[in-house]
Design an enzyme around this catalytic site. Structure first.
Site, PDB file in Angstrom:
ATOM      1  N   ASP A 166      42.883  40.485  45.939  1.00 38.55           N
ATOM      2  CA  ASP A 166      43.801  41.029  46.672  1.00 38.55           C
ATOM      3  C   ASP A 166      45.062  41.293  45.757  1.00 38.55           C
ATOM      4  O   ASP A 166      45.770  42.383  45.690  1.00 38.55           O
ATOM      5  CB  ASP A 166      44.352  39.837  47.572  1.00 38.55           C
ATOM      6  CG  ASP A 166      45.390  40.723  48.715  1.00 38.55           C
ATOM      7  OD1 ASP A 166      45.529  41.781  48.677  1.00 38.55           O
ATOM      8  OD2 ASP A 166      45.849  40.015  49.652  1.00 38.55           O
ATOM      9  N   ASP A 210      45.003  35.385  35.473  1.00 37.40           N
ATOM     10  CA  ASP A 210      46.246  35.847  35.168  1.00 37.40           C
ATOM     11  C   ASP A 210      46.018  36.743  33.775  1.00 37.40           C
ATOM     12  O   ASP A 210      46.891  37.513  33.607  1.00 37.40           O
ATOM     13  CB  ASP A 210      47.005  34.566  34.428  1.00 37.40           C
ATOM     14  CG  ASP A 210      46.341  33.601  33.841  1.00 37.40           C
ATOM     15  OD1 ASP A 210      45.015  33.498  33.525  1.00 37.40           O
ATOM     16  OD2 ASP A 210      47.059  32.452  33.704  1.00 37.40           O
ATOM     17  N   TYR A 254      41.629  32.538  52.093  1.00 41.60           N
ATOM     18  CA  TYR A 254      42.061  32.954  53.133  1.00 41.60           C
ATOM     19  C   TYR A 254      41.093  32.531  54.368  1.00 41.60           C
ATOM     20  O   TYR A 254      41.686  32.688  55.487  1.00 41.60           O
ATOM     21  CB  TYR A 254      41.982  34.594  53.187  1.00 41.60           C
ATOM     22  CG  TYR A 254      42.810  35.304  52.313  1.00 41.60           C
ATOM     23  CD1 TYR A 254      43.915  34.679  51.857  1.00 41.60           C
ATOM     24  CD2 TYR A 254      42.548  36.569  51.697  1.00 41.60           C
ATOM     25  CE1 TYR A 254      44.803  35.162  50.721  1.00 41.60           C
ATOM     26  CE2 TYR A 254      43.319  37.191  50.854  1.00 41.60           C
ATOM     27  CZ  TYR A 254      44.452  36.465  50.332  1.00 41.60           C
ATOM     28  OH  TYR A 254      45.337  37.272  49.467  1.00 41.60           O
ATOM     29  N   ASP A 271      45.913  45.682  43.996  1.00 47.36           N
ATOM     30  CA  ASP A 271      47.103  46.352  44.377  1.00 47.36           C
ATOM     31  C   ASP A 271      47.943  46.527  43.092  1.00 47.36           C
ATOM     32  O   ASP A 271      48.596  47.491  42.823  1.00 47.36           O
ATOM     33  CB  ASP A 271      48.113  45.419  45.140  1.00 47.36           C
ATOM     34  CG  ASP A 271      47.768  45.217  46.601  1.00 47.36           C
ATOM     35  OD1 ASP A 271      46.744  45.934  47.039  1.00 47.36           O
ATOM     36  OD2 ASP A 271      48.550  44.667  47.494  1.00 47.36           O
ATOM     37  N   LYS A 331      39.685  31.578  37.700  1.00 47.67           N
ATOM     38  CA  LYS A 331      40.390  30.716  37.098  1.00 47.67           C
ATOM     39  C   LYS A 331      39.689  29.566  36.714  1.00 47.67           C
ATOM     40  O   LYS A 331      40.075  28.300  37.441  1.00 47.67           O
ATOM     41  CB  LYS A 331      41.683  30.252  37.688  1.00 47.67           C
ATOM     42  CG  LYS A 331      42.690  31.440  37.889  1.00 47.67           C
ATOM     43  CD  LYS A 331      43.538  31.349  36.436  1.00 47.67           C
ATOM     44  CE  LYS A 331      44.524  30.225  36.355  1.00 47.67           C
ATOM     45  NZ  LYS A 331      45.069  30.544  35.018  1.00 47.67           N
TER      46      LYS A 331
END
Length: 368
Positions: free
Chosen positions: A249, A225, A141, A253, A192
């Site tokens: 993020d 993942d 970001y 959620d 990852k």
């Protein structure tokens, strides 16, 4: 002792849920003599409409001087046509960046009264209490280079850069290790590392910090993942999860929906402790501005109220006061009171203001 707060209601349902926090602050001042000094400011679309910018320098200066900032929500379709740096969300990103709020704490707690509100089976979520610690000021970001470039012949390319340094990783991991020590003493680090060099560095630095300072904490690693899959398969295996900005993020959620509604979950964004032990801090609900229900007195104020409870705990060291508010929320939910987002058959549907009224009455009862 005066305690200073800056309230930033923002857009959409933001002013409605922040109004209930202001009432709660007034309750603490009146009933507990806490002497909160409160200022209000504009952020997001409201600031754009008034000042032409999603956050003014004057409001930014106030945010840097107070003990804590409470922010409700920003954004909405009205401002979608603006360039990225002028959109409402840029105001929130500026607050996080200039306050150096590198650690975002997002609890996912399933209240007993809302077990059936989750889309998962009750036995999967009953008793769930986990914390996601998201790195907030680095990663994709904020990485450079970024932008959209014209390649000619009708082709364009969007560029965002994922980048982390040793110090950025270690400081957020240290917050997560310290939290784990106060909870179940388990930390899962998620990245990852199999396909991203930044993820490999993340894993290496977390391992090094664990070995040096936190060997007593049980540490595990999980690819992001796989972590997303395990959050819906067996979420109670986790105590504290630490992860980067992008994955945090997404995962937070996802965790929010385990609880039945994103309207239930608070968050805290913390900076480094100063010489006096105090941290810059911003508290906000995980939910967005929900412009489709703005102005209808229909929003769930609980996430905003619980964000204030986090402020009581983390910025003001008022544990008993935080527990009082959290207990009042739980007790009201047990009575069957529900806003539309958590409505269930046989329960009593109520408005934003009625939910807050009931919680304040419960606080009166608990304090008598």
């Amino acid at each position: 002792m005066a305690r200073s707060l800056l309230l930033l209601p923002g857009d959409g349902i933001g002013p409605e849920v922040m109004r209930q926090v202001r009432r709660t602050i007034d309750w603490y001042n009146r009933r507990r003599g806490l002497d909160f000094g409160v200022e209000e400011g504009l952020v997001g679309g409201a600031s754009i409409d008034a000042h032409g910018a999603p956050l003014t320098d004057a409001t930014m200066d106030k945010a840097l001087k107070v003990d804590a900032v409470l922010l409700a929500a920003v954004g909405g379709p009205k401002w979608e046509g603006l360039t990225f740096e002028k959109r409402p969300e840029a105001g929130l990103l500026r607050l996080r960046k200039e306050m150096d709020l590198f650690a975002n704490l997002r609890p996912a707690v399933v209240f007993d009264a809302l077990v059936d509100a989750s889309t998962l089976k009750p036995e999967i979520v009953r008793g769930l209490d986990l914390m996601i610690v998201r790195e907030l000021t680095g990663g994709v970001y904020f990485g450079e280079p970024r932008g959209i470039e014209d390649l000619g012949n009708g082709e364009r390319r969007g560029i965002n850069t994922q980048v982390y340094t040793t110090s950025e990783i270690k400081r957020v991991a240290r917050v997560a290790f310290e939290l784990a020590r106060k909870r179940g003493n388990k930390l899962c680090s998620s990245e990852k590392s199999n396909v991203m060099e930044s993820g490999l560095l993340w894993r290496q630095e977390v391992i090094a910090l664990h070995k040096a300072d936190y060997a007593d904490v049980e540490l595990s690693h999980m690819l992001a993942d796989a972590c997303a899959m395990q959050l819906v398969r067996n979420p109670k295996q986790f105590d504290v999860i630490v992860t980067d900005n992008l994955f945090g993020d997404i995962l937070s959620d996802e965790a929010a929906m385990l609880t039945g509604s994103i309207g239930m979950l608070p968050s805290a964004s913390l900076g480094a402790a100063g010489a006096d032990g105090k941290r810059k801090a911003l508290y906000e609900p995980v939910h967005g501005s929900a412009p489709d229900i703005a102005g209808r007195d229909a929003a769930n104020p609980i996430a905003m109220l619980l964000s204030f409870a986090m402020a009581l705990r983390w910025s003001f060291d008022l544990e008993d006061e935080a527990v009082l508010l959290e207990t009042a929320v739980q007790n009201v939910l047990k009575t069957g009171m529900r806003t539309a987002d958590i409505m269930q058959p046989g329960m009593a549907k109520c408005s934003t203001s009625v939910m807050a009224d009931t919680i304040l009455r419960e606080m009166d009862k608990l304090s008598s």
